[in-house]
Design a protein around this motif. Structure first.
Motif, PDB file in Angstrom:
ATOM      1  N   UNK A 196       0.306 -12.322  -9.654  1.00 14.99           N
ATOM      2  CA  UNK A 196       0.076 -13.597  -9.240  1.00 14.99           C
ATOM      3  C   UNK A 196       1.328 -14.452  -9.110  1.00 14.99           C
ATOM      4  N   UNK A 197       2.468 -13.792  -9.607  1.00 14.70           N
ATOM      5  CA  UNK A 197       3.794 -14.740  -9.315  1.00 14.70           C
ATOM      6  C   UNK A 197       4.394 -14.481  -8.039  1.00 14.70           C
ATOM      7  N   UNK A 198       4.125 -13.328  -7.407  1.00 10.00           N
ATOM      8  CA  UNK A 198       4.708 -13.027  -6.087  1.00 10.00           C
ATOM      9  C   UNK A 198       3.464 -12.857  -5.161  1.00 10.00           C
ATOM     10  N   UNK A 199       2.451 -13.083  -5.449  1.00  9.76           N
ATOM     11  CA  UNK A 199       1.353 -12.979  -4.577  1.00  9.76           C
ATOM     12  C   UNK A 199       1.082 -11.573  -3.821  1.00  9.76           C
ATOM     13  N   UNK A 200       1.382 -10.488  -4.595  1.00  6.22           N
ATOM     14  CA  UNK A 200       1.185  -8.961  -4.123  1.00  6.22           C
ATOM     15  C   UNK A 200       0.072  -8.455  -4.563  1.00  6.22           C
ATOM     16  N   UNK A 201      -0.691  -7.926  -3.590  1.00  7.49           N
ATOM     17  CA  UNK A 201      -1.822  -7.181  -3.910  1.00  7.49           C
ATOM     18  C   UNK A 201      -1.217  -5.448  -3.905  1.00  7.49           C
ATOM     19  N   UNK A 202      -1.479  -4.781  -5.038  1.00 15.26           N
ATOM     20  CA  UNK A 202      -0.873  -3.561  -4.950  1.00 15.26           C
ATOM     21  C   UNK A 202      -1.881  -2.439  -4.999  1.00 15.26           C
ATOM     22  N   UNK A 203      -1.898  -1.788  -4.065  1.00 17.90           N
ATOM     23  CA  UNK A 203      -3.213  -0.461  -3.669  1.00 17.90           C
ATOM     24  C   UNK A 203      -2.380   0.840  -3.712  1.00 17.90           C
ATOM     25  N   UNK A 204      -2.584   1.375  -4.881  1.00 20.19           N
ATOM     26  CA  UNK A 204      -1.901   2.736  -4.740  1.00 20.19           C
ATOM     27  C   UNK A 204      -3.015   3.929  -4.559  1.00 20.19           C
ATOM     28  N   UNK A 221       0.752  -1.059  -0.123  1.00 19.37           N
ATOM     29  CA  UNK A 221      -0.110   0.178  -0.074  1.00 19.37           C
ATOM     30  C   UNK A 221       0.841   1.129  -0.043  1.00 19.37           C
ATOM     31  N   UNK A 222       0.249   2.221  -0.497  1.00 14.67           N
ATOM     32  CA  UNK A 222       1.152   3.714  -0.535  1.00 14.67           C
ATOM     33  C   UNK A 222       0.392   4.801   0.413  1.00 14.67           C
ATOM     34  N   UNK A 223       1.134   5.395   1.270  1.00  8.66           N
ATOM     35  CA  UNK A 223       0.426   6.235   2.028  1.00  8.66           C
ATOM     36  C   UNK A 223       0.893   7.777   2.037  1.00  8.66           C
ATOM     37  N   UNK A 224       0.340   8.699   2.724  1.00  8.90           N
ATOM     38  CA  UNK A 224       0.816   9.792   3.109  1.00  8.90           C
ATOM     39  C   UNK A 224       1.787   9.739   4.250  1.00  8.90           C
ATOM     40  N   UNK A 225       2.261  10.819   4.777  1.00  9.23           N
ATOM     41  CA  UNK A 225       3.122  10.706   6.083  1.00  9.23           C
ATOM     42  C   UNK A 225       2.292  10.819   7.272  1.00  9.23           C
ATOM     43  N   UNK A 226       1.264  11.357   7.007  1.00  3.00           N
ATOM     44  CA  UNK A 226       0.233  11.563   8.419  1.00  3.00           C
ATOM     45  C   UNK A 226      -0.562  10.313   8.584  1.00  3.00           C
ATOM     46  N   UNK A 227      -0.513   9.269   7.567  1.00  2.00           N
ATOM     47  CA  UNK A 227      -1.364   8.164   7.435  1.00  2.00           C
ATOM     48  C   UNK A 227      -2.909   8.334   7.459  1.00  2.00           C
ATOM     49  N   UNK A 228      -3.262   9.187   6.770  1.00  2.00           N
ATOM     50  CA  UNK A 228      -4.570   9.618   6.660  1.00  2.00           C
ATOM     51  C   UNK A 228      -5.536   8.881   5.343  1.00  2.00           C
ATOM     52  N   UNK A 229      -4.284   8.430   4.596  1.00  2.00           N
ATOM     53  CA  UNK A 229      -4.914   7.570   3.467  1.00  2.00           C
ATOM     54  C   UNK A 229      -5.622   6.362   3.815  1.00  2.00           C
ATOM     55  N   UNK A 230      -6.683   5.940   3.177  1.00  2.00           N
ATOM     56  CA  UNK A 230      -7.555   4.965   3.591  1.00  2.00           C
ATOM     57  C   UNK A 230      -6.753   3.517   3.158  1.00  2.00           C
ATOM     58  N   UNK A 231      -5.920   3.111   4.124  1.00  2.00           N
ATOM     59  CA  UNK A 231      -5.273   1.680   3.932  1.00  2.00           C
ATOM     60  C   UNK A 231      -5.205   0.886   5.086  1.00  2.00           C
ATOM     61  N   UNK A 232      -5.322  -0.141   4.864  1.00  2.00           N
ATOM     62  CA  UNK A 232      -5.187  -1.187   5.960  1.00  2.00           C
ATOM     63  C   UNK A 232      -4.022  -0.940   7.003  1.00  2.00           C
TER      64      UNK A 232
END
Length: 216
Positions: A208-216, A114-125
């Motif tokens: 699918x090869x590395x089992x990575x789910x990428x949320x930008x 996941x990708x986030x801002x420094x304040x961690x206000x972005x909606x990520x797990x």
């Protein structure tokens, strides 16, 4: 005004925030003035803690700020405690910074990138787990997620979320007959969406090869 990112037990105290902003606007402050400004607070007790921690300086019976203000964002790290004035160029630089986080679990090899801002206000797990753990204020979106998950154990939640997501290895659409809080959470987080047929589709990139789910 002084902004404090990722505050500690001391620096998250309401009185500390009020005090540093008061000292930032007043010079040569004596104890009597502080007590007059904050009559409902046991000033002596708190001041000794702040002085011992090196956050407030006492010289000649005067009190001054001794905060390690951030001077450059070149080596800024996510979750670092930062003191900065909100009218400074550094503050704007902080707001423009972005960071990558990863969530792994012990059940399977899935990774949530996941990708986030420094304040961690972005909606990520990752941001949700971090803020709940440290009892930091949640955004409105994060509050909506809290209404579903509450103070859930991250490992427990990741087990069920990633198990569901990995089903997309074999199918493009998934059915979920019973209501499931972890599936509902994945929808709210933007990992999956429900189509017109009531089936769930993946809404993020999936390596699918590395089992990575990428949320930008």
């Amino acid at each position: 005004m002084i902004q404090i990112f990722n505050p500690s037990r001391l620096t998250r105290q309401p009185f500390f925030r009020d005090l540093v902003n008061y000292l930032d606007k007043h010079d040569d402050v004596i104890l009597r003035e502080i007590k007059a400004q904050f009559p409902e607070v046991p000033v002596d007790k708190y001041l000794e803690e702040y002085i011992k921690a090196g956050l407030i300086l006492r010289e000649n019976k005067r009190y001054y700020l001794n905060l390690p203000f951030l001077e450059s964002t070149d080596s800024l790290e996510l979750d670092q405690e930062v003191f900065v004035r909100d009218d400074s160029p550094i503050y704007q630089e902080i707001l423009g910074k972005h960071f990558q986080t990863e969530l792994r679990n012990q059940t399977n090899a899935a990774i949530l990138e996941e990708y986030t801002d420094f304040a961690r206000e972005k909606m990520t797990l990752s941001n949700y787990f971090y803020k709940v753990k440290h009892q930091y204020p949640l955004t409105d979106d994060q509050q909506a997620l809290y209404a579903i998950l509450g103070d859930v154990n991250p490992e427990y939640a990741l087990k069920y979320m990633t198990t569901f997501l990995l089903k997309f290895l074999k199918k493009d659409e998934l059915m979920q007959k019973r209501r499931d809080i972890f599936v509902d959470s994945l929808v709210l987080l933007g990992y999956i969406i429900q189509n017109e047929d009531g089936k769930y589709e993946l809404a993020v990139e999936f390596d699918k090869e590395r089992f990575i789910f990428i949320k930008k």
